[in-house]
Design a protein around this motif. Structure first.
Motif, mmCIF file in Angstrom:
data_model
loop_
_atom_site.group_PDB
_atom_site.id
_atom_site.type_symbol
_atom_site.label_atom_id
_atom_site.label_comp_id
_atom_site.label_asym_id
_atom_site.label_seq_id
_atom_site.Cartn_x
_atom_site.Cartn_y
_atom_site.Cartn_z
ATOM 1 N N VAL A 63 -29.446 111.958 12.134
ATOM 2 C CA VAL A 63 -30.060 113.375 12.689
ATOM 3 C C VAL A 63 -31.710 113.298 12.915
ATOM 4 C CG1 VAL A 63 -28.084 114.654 11.972
ATOM 5 C CG2 VAL A 63 -30.189 114.600 10.544
ATOM 6 N N MET A 82 -31.736 122.277 15.625
ATOM 7 C CA MET A 82 -31.040 120.990 16.284
ATOM 8 C C MET A 82 -31.237 120.840 17.704
ATOM 9 S SD MET A 82 -27.505 121.530 14.081
ATOM 10 C CE MET A 82 -27.082 122.987 15.377
ATOM 11 N N LEU A 85 -28.418 117.582 21.140
ATOM 12 C CA LEU A 85 -27.124 117.753 20.313
ATOM 13 C C LEU A 85 -25.933 116.644 21.138
ATOM 14 C CD1 LEU A 85 -26.907 121.396 19.342
ATOM 15 C CD2 LEU A 85 -26.635 119.485 17.686
ATOM 16 N N ASP A 89 -21.758 115.690 16.978
ATOM 17 C CA ASP A 89 -22.442 116.495 16.125
ATOM 18 C C ASP A 89 -21.371 117.902 15.683
ATOM 19 O OD1 ASP A 89 -25.567 116.115 17.455
ATOM 20 O OD2 ASP A 89 -25.002 115.320 15.644
#
Length: 115
Positions: A63, A82, A85, A89
């Motif tokens: 990540v 986040m 994506l 994920d």
């Protein structure tokens, strides 16, 4: 003691979500905060760590550069931004608060990345 995650949901690949973790019942500013995720059939994965002051962070390679952990000790909240994506994920995301003596977990929030 309570940790409550929020902000999960369904997002398209390439999209963004911001997860929040609200803490109560303990001295939040004394705890290192972490975000984990667990996908079906896979082991729980540590994603990001932030120290008590909020000035030091670490990320899993999976990540790094896409996710950002932060905390607001005045609001007893930790967050995970986040971006970019990917379908991989997709998982339940959990926040964790830990000191030498105590270890607290939230219930998790589902994140699904799909078109």
């Amino acid at each position: 003691v309570q940790l409550v995650e929020s902000g999960g949901g369904l997002v398209q690949p390439g999209g963004s979500l911001r997860l929040s973790c609200g803490a109560s019942g303990f001295t939040f500013s004394s705890y290192v905060m972490r975000w984990y995720r667990q996908a079906p059939g896979k082991e729980r994965e540590l994603l990001a760590t932030i120290n008590t002051a909020g000035d030091s962070t670490n990320y899993a390679d999976s990540v790094k550069g896409r996710f950002t952990i932060s905390r607001d000790n005045a609001k007893n909240t930790a967050s995970l931004q986040m971006n970019s994506l990917k379908p991989e994920d997709t998982a339940v995301y959990l926040c964790n608060a830990r000191t030498y003596y105590y270890d607290y977990w939230g219930q998790g929030t589902q994140v699904t990345v799909s078109s």
